[in-house]
Design an enzyme around this catalytic site. Structure first.
Site, PDB file in Angstrom:
ATOM      1  N   GLY A   1      24.710 -45.007  32.093  1.00 10.77           N
ATOM      2  CA  GLY A   1      23.872 -45.470  30.993  1.00 10.77           C
ATOM      3  C   GLY A   1      24.036 -44.597  29.773  1.00 10.77           C
ATOM      4  O   GLY A   1      24.460 -43.440  29.863  1.00 10.77           O
TER       5      GLY A   1
ATOM      6  N   PHE B   1      19.367 -41.110  22.979  1.00  6.85           N
ATOM      7  CA  PHE B   1      19.032 -39.765  23.450  1.00  6.85           C
ATOM      8  C   PHE B   1      20.246 -39.032  23.991  1.00  6.85           C
ATOM      9  O   PHE B   1      20.313 -37.812  24.004  1.00  6.85           O
ATOM     10  CB  PHE B   1      17.995 -39.863  24.573  1.00  6.85           C
ATOM     11  CG  PHE B   1      18.448 -40.731  25.710  1.00  6.85           C
ATOM     12  CD1 PHE B   1      19.262 -40.241  26.709  1.00  6.85           C
ATOM     13  CD2 PHE B   1      18.055 -42.056  25.765  1.00  6.85           C
ATOM     14  CE1 PHE B   1      19.694 -41.042  27.740  1.00  6.85           C
ATOM     15  CE2 PHE B   1      18.483 -42.867  26.800  1.00  6.85           C
ATOM     16  CZ  PHE B   1      19.301 -42.372  27.789  1.00  6.85           C
TER      17      PHE B   1
ATOM     18  N   SER C   1      23.302 -39.519  27.419  1.00  3.10           N
ATOM     19  CA  SER C   1      23.894 -40.320  28.490  1.00  3.10           C
ATOM     20  C   SER C   1      23.230 -39.999  29.828  1.00  3.10           C
ATOM     21  O   SER C   1      22.655 -38.932  30.016  1.00  3.10           O
ATOM     22  CB  SER C   1      25.398 -40.045  28.588  1.00  3.10           C
ATOM     23  OG  SER C   1      26.028 -40.339  27.359  1.00  3.10           O
TER      24      SER C   1
ATOM     25  N   LYS D   1      20.026 -37.193  33.216  1.00  2.00           N
ATOM     26  CA  LYS D   1      20.030 -37.502  31.789  1.00  2.00           C
ATOM     27  C   LYS D   1      20.484 -36.252  31.033  1.00  2.00           C
ATOM     28  O   LYS D   1      19.876 -35.191  31.143  1.00  2.00           O
ATOM     29  CB  LYS D   1      18.649 -37.924  31.305  1.00  2.00           C
ATOM     30  CG  LYS D   1      18.604 -38.250  29.814  1.00  2.00           C
ATOM     31  CD  LYS D   1      17.193 -38.404  29.292  1.00  2.00           C
ATOM     32  CE  LYS D   1      16.542 -39.687  29.718  1.00  2.00           C
ATOM     33  NZ  LYS D   1      15.249 -39.918  29.015  1.00  2.00           N
TER      34      LYS D   1
ATOM     35  N   ASP E   1       7.778 -47.256  24.478  1.00  2.00           N
ATOM     36  CA  ASP E   1       9.128 -47.823  24.512  1.00  2.00           C
ATOM     37  C   ASP E   1       9.311 -48.689  25.758  1.00  2.00           C
ATOM     38  O   ASP E   1      10.305 -48.561  26.482  1.00  2.00           O
ATOM     39  CB  ASP E   1      10.180 -46.715  24.465  1.00  2.00           C
ATOM     40  CG  ASP E   1      11.532 -47.215  23.972  1.00  2.00           C
ATOM     41  OD1 ASP E   1      11.582 -48.313  23.384  1.00  2.00           O
ATOM     42  OD2 ASP E   1      12.537 -46.508  24.171  1.00  2.00           O
TER      43      ASP E   1
END
Length: 367
Positions: A54, A58, A60, A75, A173
């Site tokens: 993904g 921000f 990957s 992340k 979000d």
């Protein structure tokens, strides 16, 4: 050994035992791993491109496997800036406060030098976005029961943030890519980098607009006024997206943009609910459940934040409409046929007129 020394020794032993008990309790409640950069590099094959699962504003996300054989998602934030540092701190802070079966939990993190890494459980069934619009969309792995279970799970995760977490938390979000699915297709609300902690007694905050176009409540997109009802609005958009597999905003010929509420409203007015369902379902859905969930979504996306329900109400309505099918959604007609009453027709007509605000203001700066 004197009696005084025995008393001191006994008291110290008792305190040490209490500390050990507390430490074990904390470890049980917050089972974070202690990761080193070396471990995470090894787990992700040095953040190899083949491990990437993904990517966003921000940074990957990478799949990895620890030396113990545990699958993880890591992340990796982009080059450190004040903004990235803040999002990292917010996410770790928020995840340290929450524990719920429908929220993606924190396994651990690493912060050193220029690296900011957050480690989560790996979700093998990826995100809702992947199933609705991405590489798995054509496979239609999400049948109707799975979709209904996902809506309830995501709603319960949000209900926890709004009503049980202390202080209350606004996600800011909510969208398809931030609802992940585990091995059993249970929903896990993820990505708390934009989250806001709401002090007790505060009804709303005014802040810089963050989030994703198509999911933003009108009052937030225009004036930066954020409250729990902004998440409710986003969740309503998500409901319609799950049911229809339509994107929150679509481009029409001539460069015109139409949001999902504008698209769905005429069908609701005419009472042709079945045309709202994802064609890939091939009619394999419960019509009464479909009606109930659409009506809930319309309430959630009311242009007036004061008229939107709370997530507690949304969870109750979803369970009644999907699991029990015994109660009507308050103030909305939910008849067994496909006719509308006058009150509901007036309601959806108002929706059609009022909910053009996002497409009219889509030039505003946001992620």
């Amino acid at each position: 050994m004197s009696l005084k020394c025995l008393c001191c020794f006994s008291k110290e032993k008792e305190q040490r035992h209490r500390r050990n008990v507390d430490d074990k309790k904390n470890i049980r409640d917050y089972p974070w791993e202690r990761y080193t950069l070396k471990e995470l590099l090894r787990a992700t094959n040095n953040f190899h491109q083949d491990n990437k699962i993904g990517e966003g504003g921000f940074g990957s996300v990478y799949w990895g496997r620890t030396s113990k054989g545990v699958e993880i998602a890591v992340k990796r934030l982009k080059t450190m800036t004040a903004k990235a540092e803040m999002e990292f701190a917010v996410e770790v802070e928020v995840l340290g406060r929450v524990r719920h079966k429908n929220l993606l939990g924190l396994r651990g993190f690493y912060a050193g030098g220029e690296e900011r890494l957050i480690v989560y459980d790996y979700m093998p069934n990826h995100s809702l976005l992947t199933h609705l619009h991405g590489q798995l969309a054509s496979d239609c792995l999400l049948d109707w029961p799975k979709r209904m279970n996902i809506t309830i799970g995501a709603a319960e995760g949000l209900e926890y943030l709004h009503h049980e977490a202390n202080p209350h938390i606004i996600h800011r979000d909510i969208k398809a890519s931030n609802v992940l699915l585990d091995t059993e297709f249970e929903a896990k609300v993820a990505d708390f980098g934009f989250a806001k902690l709401i002090p007790e007694g505060v009804s709303h905050l005014t802040t810089r607009v963050k989030g994703t176009l198509g999911y933003l409540a009108p009052e937030y997109a225009m004036w930066g006024k954020v409250s729990e009802s902004c998440d409710v609005y986003s969740f309503g958009i998500l409901l319609l997206e799950i049911i229809s597999a339509k994107k929150p905003i679509e481009k029409l010929p001539g460069g015109i943009k139409r949001d999902i509420v504008q698209w769905v409203t005429p069908y609701v007015q005419k009472g042709v609910f079945k045309h709202i369902a994802d064609p890939k379902l091939k009619g394999n859905f419960d019509l009464e459940q479909l009606k109930s969930v659409i009506m809930i979504a319309m309430r959630c996306t009311d242009s007036s934040p004061d008229k939107r329900p709370s997530m507690e109400e949304v969870v109750e309505w979803l369970k009644d409409g999907v699991l029990k099918r015994k109660k009507d959604i308050p103030n909305l007609s939910n008849k067994g046929n496909e006719e509308n009453d006058e009150n509901y027709e007036e309601f959806v007509t108002m929706q059609s007129n009022n909910l053009k605000i996002l497409s009219d203001n889509d030039g505003r700066k946001m992620r």
